[in-house]
Design an enzyme around this catalytic site. Structure first.
Site, short mmCIF file in Angstrom:
data_model
loop_
_atom_site.label_atom_id
_atom_site.label_comp_id
_atom_site.label_asym_id
_atom_site.label_seq_id
_atom_site.Cartn_x
_atom_site.Cartn_y
_atom_site.Cartn_z
N TRP A 107 -37.37 73.23 -62.73
CA TRP A 107 -37.65 74.17 -61.97
C TRP A 107 -38.16 75.55 -62.52
CZ3 TRP A 107 -35.42 79.12 -62.11
CH2 TRP A 107 -34.39 79.32 -62.63
N LYS A 123 -40.95 77.68 -76.63
CA LYS A 123 -40.43 76.51 -77.48
C LYS A 123 -40.39 76.83 -78.67
CE LYS A 123 -40.72 72.54 -74.32
NZ LYS A 123 -40.78 71.14 -74.42
N GLU A 140 -41.53 57.37 -71.93
CA GLU A 140 -40.57 58.15 -71.87
C GLU A 140 -39.82 58.38 -73.20
OE1 GLU A 140 -37.89 57.11 -68.54
OE2 GLU A 140 -39.78 56.69 -67.28
N HIS A 145 -25.13 80.40 -60.42
CA HIS A 145 -25.83 79.33 -60.66
C HIS A 145 -27.11 78.94 -59.60
CE1 HIS A 145 -23.64 77.77 -63.82
NE2 HIS A 145 -22.54 77.57 -63.02
N ARG A 204 -13.50 86.34 -67.19
CA ARG A 204 -15.19 85.97 -67.17
C ARG A 204 -15.67 86.71 -66.16
NH1 ARG A 204 -18.29 81.11 -68.83
NH2 ARG A 204 -20.52 82.02 -68.97
N GLU A 218 -20.91 83.52 -62.65
CA GLU A 218 -21.54 82.51 -62.44
C GLU A 218 -21.68 81.99 -60.74
OE1 GLU A 218 -21.17 83.12 -65.44
OE2 GLU A 218 -22.80 82.32 -66.58
N CYS A 241 -29.09 74.62 -82.30
CA CYS A 241 -29.30 74.57 -81.08
C CYS A 241 -30.55 75.06 -80.50
CB CYS A 241 -28.26 75.21 -80.16
SG CYS A 241 -28.57 75.11 -78.59
P1 NAP Z 1 -44.81 61.24 -69.42
O1 NAP Z 1 -43.84 62.04 -69.10
O2 NAP Z 1 -44.64 59.67 -69.33
O3 NAP Z 1 -46.12 61.68 -68.47
C1 NAP Z 1 -47.37 61.15 -68.66
C2 NAP Z 1 -48.22 61.55 -67.61
O4 NAP Z 1 -49.51 60.68 -67.55
C3 NAP Z 1 -47.75 61.53 -66.12
O5 NAP Z 1 -47.81 62.44 -65.35
C4 NAP Z 1 -48.47 60.35 -65.50
O6 NAP Z 1 -48.55 60.46 -64.28
C5 NAP Z 1 -49.90 60.31 -66.45
N1 NAP Z 1 -50.41 58.93 -66.73
C6 NAP Z 1 -49.71 57.87 -67.34
N2 NAP Z 1 -50.48 56.88 -67.52
C7 NAP Z 1 -51.74 57.43 -66.97
C8 NAP Z 1 -53.29 56.73 -66.95
N3 NAP Z 1 -53.30 55.58 -67.57
N4 NAP Z 1 -54.09 57.41 -66.46
C9 NAP Z 1 -53.93 58.78 -66.12
N5 NAP Z 1 -52.37 59.19 -65.97
C10 NAP Z 1 -51.59 58.62 -66.45
O7 NAP Z 1 -45.21 61.51 -70.83
P2 NAP Z 1 -45.58 62.78 -71.81
O8 NAP Z 1 -45.96 64.10 -70.84
O9 NAP Z 1 -46.54 62.29 -72.67
O10 NAP Z 1 -44.16 63.09 -72.20
C11 NAP Z 1 -43.62 62.35 -73.33
C12 NAP Z 1 -42.03 62.49 -73.36
O11 NAP Z 1 -41.72 63.54 -73.77
C13 NAP Z 1 -41.56 62.32 -72.08
O12 NAP Z 1 -40.29 61.55 -71.93
C14 NAP Z 1 -41.33 63.74 -71.64
O13 NAP Z 1 -40.18 63.40 -70.76
C15 NAP Z 1 -40.71 64.31 -72.86
N6 NAP Z 1 -41.20 65.59 -72.76
C16 NAP Z 1 -40.45 66.56 -72.07
C17 NAP Z 1 -40.69 67.66 -71.87
C18 NAP Z 1 -39.89 68.70 -71.12
O14 NAP Z 1 -39.02 68.05 -70.30
N7 NAP Z 1 -40.20 69.94 -70.97
C19 NAP Z 1 -41.76 68.26 -72.62
C20 NAP Z 1 -42.57 67.54 -73.59
C21 NAP Z 1 -42.29 66.37 -73.59
P3 NAP Z 1 -49.29 59.40 -63.18
O15 NAP Z 1 -48.97 58.19 -63.71
O16 NAP Z 1 -48.61 59.80 -61.89
O17 NAP Z 1 -50.56 59.98 -63.24
FE1 SF4 Z 2 -28.20 70.08 -78.15
FE2 SF4 Z 2 -30.37 70.98 -76.60
FE3 SF4 Z 2 -27.88 71.28 -75.59
FE4 SF4 Z 2 -28.42 72.74 -77.75
S1 SF4 Z 2 -29.42 72.58 -75.50
S2 SF4 Z 2 -26.50 71.60 -77.40
S3 SF4 Z 2 -29.67 71.46 -78.73
S4 SF4 Z 2 -28.98 69.25 -76.14
#
Ligand code: NAP
Ligand code: SF4
Length: 666
Positions: free
Chosen positions: A572, A421, A649, A252, A214, A164, A334
């Site tokens: 990233w 996913k 969030e 890493h 390792r 790593e 997981c």
């Molecule tokens: P989010 O992370 O809160 O993002 C909402 C997006 O919409 C932001 O880009 C925001 O950016 C924009 N936005 C907010 N209000 C707005 C408005 N009135 N008009 C236009 N743009 C607006 O919510 P989400 O993408 O729906 O995700 C929901 C939750 O699931 C989050 O906590 C997220 O972290 C999680 N999630 C994570 C992953 C991952 O890590 N891969 C994948 C899916 C979901 P601006 O305000 O800059 O425009």
């Molecule tokens: Fe739990 Fe996600 Fe970590 Fe797996 S990768 S141990 S599901 S938090």
């Protein structure tokens, strides 16, 4: 017997293990506590769950080799007592445990870190100090002292961390090791540090102590080790006295994902198989192996002697016991999301698990039988509601669950449509099966109303969220992310409004089309430029991603890089995957209107049209809690969880944890 190879014993030097599953090294954050009890309870539960061998999170042999300031180490005899509590707890529960000795070298996130040469790593702000020849010797002596203390602390063995990109690994490659003394120059010299570490530990501890080494099989960095060098080192490590080779994948600093959910299952097993074919030492295969079936297949094919998995034991401490009892479907899967484990670790928070909020909280979050059995009615079969149902039913309550849709899963059913996913399928299946097994009365296609709630002692509202609608001209022309992920037709040019986790997911879904690299190893290797270390040093080739299925533009109002709020360890990867698909990422955008031909935006005061056949809104969510308000007004005993409680969030981790924490105290 199910999984006959996986569950068969194996002898490694002085130790016979009851099965071939290793809980791999993983930092939990409990190692730094003053009280060893939470860490002891964490490992004790895993030992009781039947795993053959546990390897601890990395324990530093000295302070400057610790991964971060204050990280756990065996720096003096005074540190032994803490570890004794852990080993006692594991042994009392029928387990075996080895301590990983981890010297971070230039990866140590501390001023004053040391390395073979003063070359800063791309993932650290600290330039390491070059060690003198005598100091390299002294570092190796610290490995030996740590191993001696580990034995005093009751460990059954040590794992010497040589992969790593950590300290010992840093000696092996020429662009990081520029030394001209006995520790640098030709490969024979560059491998002296790892070989000496093993040889001197063996000499100090004698034959009756397990030593795991390792070994990095594929560095995934430019100018990394070649396969010949890997084999040469493996032979030298054997001669130095190691009993078994655990395998490491990628440094890493590599820009190739190695454990994220988008990495195909078992993506690196072919390299473990090649090492095993060389018949040097028993080989442990790792990375993206998360089911007993896959582990059994690998072992039965003869590709490895043992399987190491770390995160799956966070998700379910009873992984082995359930597999052995023929109850593999009951193993909480997981999903390799990193959200609650590694992302926590890299934010300085204790690791837990999205699927299992008890992980790391074994003493404080308990699902003991309820003192009074109650009738609990839950509205909403998404992540929060399902977890609440499982925990409440586990504790003996009589649980009824109403879900308006035809299936359980809520937003998780959207996540599983996203390429990379696919693990979410198994998660929804697990929730659904557990709910059935625990006798929860489930009413699908049923919208709950006040009458359905009146007979309950406790009402849990988990009605989730609705996609936020935008108040701009032409908003009715756009689709929501939910429409798209449920299969609504989308044109060849797409503008995505909102670049949070869901905006990124939707962009990936639309750009990838139907070909998920997560399900196709050859495609995934091409996309990320993963080659063969026998052909290219380090195993890197030039990435050759397939052409995108659509032209996607992803936008946010905020200034700055898109994806800042994504997971620490995975953001990233999402950014790189979209860049590889030519997704345009625009920040500082003001949305003026959605028109027949796209989205009219302004950036820095300049108006322009982003041409699009389809516009998708991914602008967050609003809570759906009408029923909660009605039930509260009616005087019912109401609890609101998940997105219905707070939409901002919201992610599956918070929803599941909130469901579990509530149901644990009702
Ligand atoms: P989010 O992370 O809160 O993002 C909402 C997006 O919409 C932001 O880009 C925001 O950016 C924009 N936005 C907010 N209000 C707005 C408005 N009135 N008009 C236009 N743009 C607006 O919510 P989400 O993408 O729906 O995700 C929901 C939750 O699931 C989050 O906590 C997220 O972290 C999680 N999630 C994570 C992953 C991952 O890590 N891969 C994948 C899916 C979901 P601006 O305000 O800059 O425009
Ligand atoms: Fe739990 Fe996600 Fe970590 Fe797996 S990768 S141990 S599901 S938090």
């Amino acid at each position: 017997m199910p999984y006959p190879t996986l569950l068969s014993p194996i002898t490694l030097g002085p130790l016979t293990l009851k099965n071939r599953l290793v809980m791999g090294s993983m930092h939990t954050g409990l190692e730094e506590g003053r009280d060893p009890a939470p860490l002891a309870a964490f490992y004790a539960e895993r030992a009781a769950g039947g795993v053959g061998l546990i390897v601890t999170g990395g324990i530093a042999p000295n302070a400057h080799g610790a991964v971060f300031q204050g990280a756990a180490g065996l720096f003096s005899d005074a540190d032994i007592a803490f570890h004794r509590s852990v080993t006692d707890a594991v042994h009392q529960n029928g387990g075996r445990i080895a301590m990983q000795i981890l010297h971070a070298g230039r990866y140590a996130y501390v001023q004053g870190c040391v390395a073979p040469s003063p070359i800063k790593s791309p993932i650290s702000p600290f330039t390491p100090r070059e060690l003198t020849s005598a100091e390299v010797d002294a570092e190796i002596s610290d490995f030996v002292t740590a191993a001696l203390r580990a034995r005093q602390a009751g460990y059954d063995g040590v794992e010497v961390m040589g992969s790593e990109g950590y300290f010992l690994n840093q000696f092996l490659v020429t662009h990081i090791n520029k030394r001209s003394d006995d520790w640098g120059g030709p490969y024979e010299n560059r491998m002296r540090a790892p070989v000496q570490a093993v040889a001197r530990i063996r000499a100090a501890l004698g034959p009756n102590f397990l030593i795991i080494y390792r070994l990095s099989l594929i560095d995934l960095i430019p100018n990394g080790s070649t396969w010949d060098q890997v084999l040469h080192l493996a032979r030298a490590i054997k001669n130095a006295g190691a009993n078994v080779l655990n395998t490491g994948i990628g440094w890493h600093e590599a820009r190739v994902p190695t454990i994220a959910t988008s990495v195909p299952r078992g993506a690196f097993v072919h390299l473990a198989a090649r090492l095993k074919a060389a018949q040097i030492l028993p080989v442990i295969a790792t990375n993206r192996i998360n089911t007993p079936g896959l582990a059994e297949d690998i072992l039965a094919r003869g590709d490895a002697d043992m399987i190491s998995m770390a995160r799956p034991f966070l998700a379910d401490s009873a992984f082995v016991a359930k597999a052995a009892a023929g109850q593999a479907a009951q193993i909480a899967p997981c999903i390799a999301c990193n959200q609650a484990c590694l992302d926590h670790t890299f934010s300085g928070k204790p690791a837990t698990c999205l699927v299992n909020p008890r992980a790391g909280r074994e003493l404080s979050l308990r699902y003991d039988p309820a003192p009074i059995f109650k009738r609990i009615t839950i509205v909403g079969g998404g992540a929060a509601g399902m977890m609440a149902a499982i925990v409440a039913a586990t504790r003996g309550h009589s649980v009824t669950l109403y879900e308006a849709a035809a299936t359980l899963g809520g937003q998780l059913n959207l996540a599983k449509q996203v390429p990379g996913k696919e693990e979410f399928h198994g998660l929804v299946d697990w929730f659904t099966a557990e709910i059935a097994r625990l006798g929860v009365a489930v009413y699908l296609n049923t919208r709950a109303d006040l009458d359905k709630l009146r007979s309950a002692d406790e009402v849990i509202i988990a009605t989730g969220t609705a996609p936020r609608a935008l108040d701009i001209d032409g908003a009715d022309r756009a689709l929501s992310y939910a429409d798209v992920l449920r299969g609504a037709p989308v044109g060849p040019r797409v503008a995505v409004i909102g670049a949070g986790g869901i905006g990124f997911d939707v962009a990936e879904y639309l750009a990838c089309g139907t070909h998920s690299p997560g399900l196709n190893l050859a495609l995934w290797q091409r996309e990320w430029g993963v080659g063969d270390p026998a052909a290219q040093a380090g195993g890197l080739t030039i990435p050759q991603p397939d052409a995108p299925a659509r032209k996607v533009t992803l936008m946010q109002r905020k200034a700055g890089k898109l994806g800042r709020g994504l997971g620490k360890t995975t953001g990233w990867i999402h950014r790189a995957a979209l860049a590889a698909k030519g997704v345009d990422m625009l920040a500082g955008v003001e949305y003026r209107a959605i028109t027949k031909t796209g989205v009219l935006i302004a950036q820095g005061g300049v108006q322009r049209l982003i041409e699009a056949d389809t516009v998708v809104i991914c602008a967050g969510q609003t809570s759906q809690r009408d029923l909660a308000d009605i039930a509260i007004t009616a005087g019912l005993n109401v609890h609101i969880i998940g997105g219905a409680d707070m939409a901002a969030e919201l992610d599956a981790q918070r929803a599941i944890a909130q469901g579990a924490e509530l149901a644990a105290v009702l």
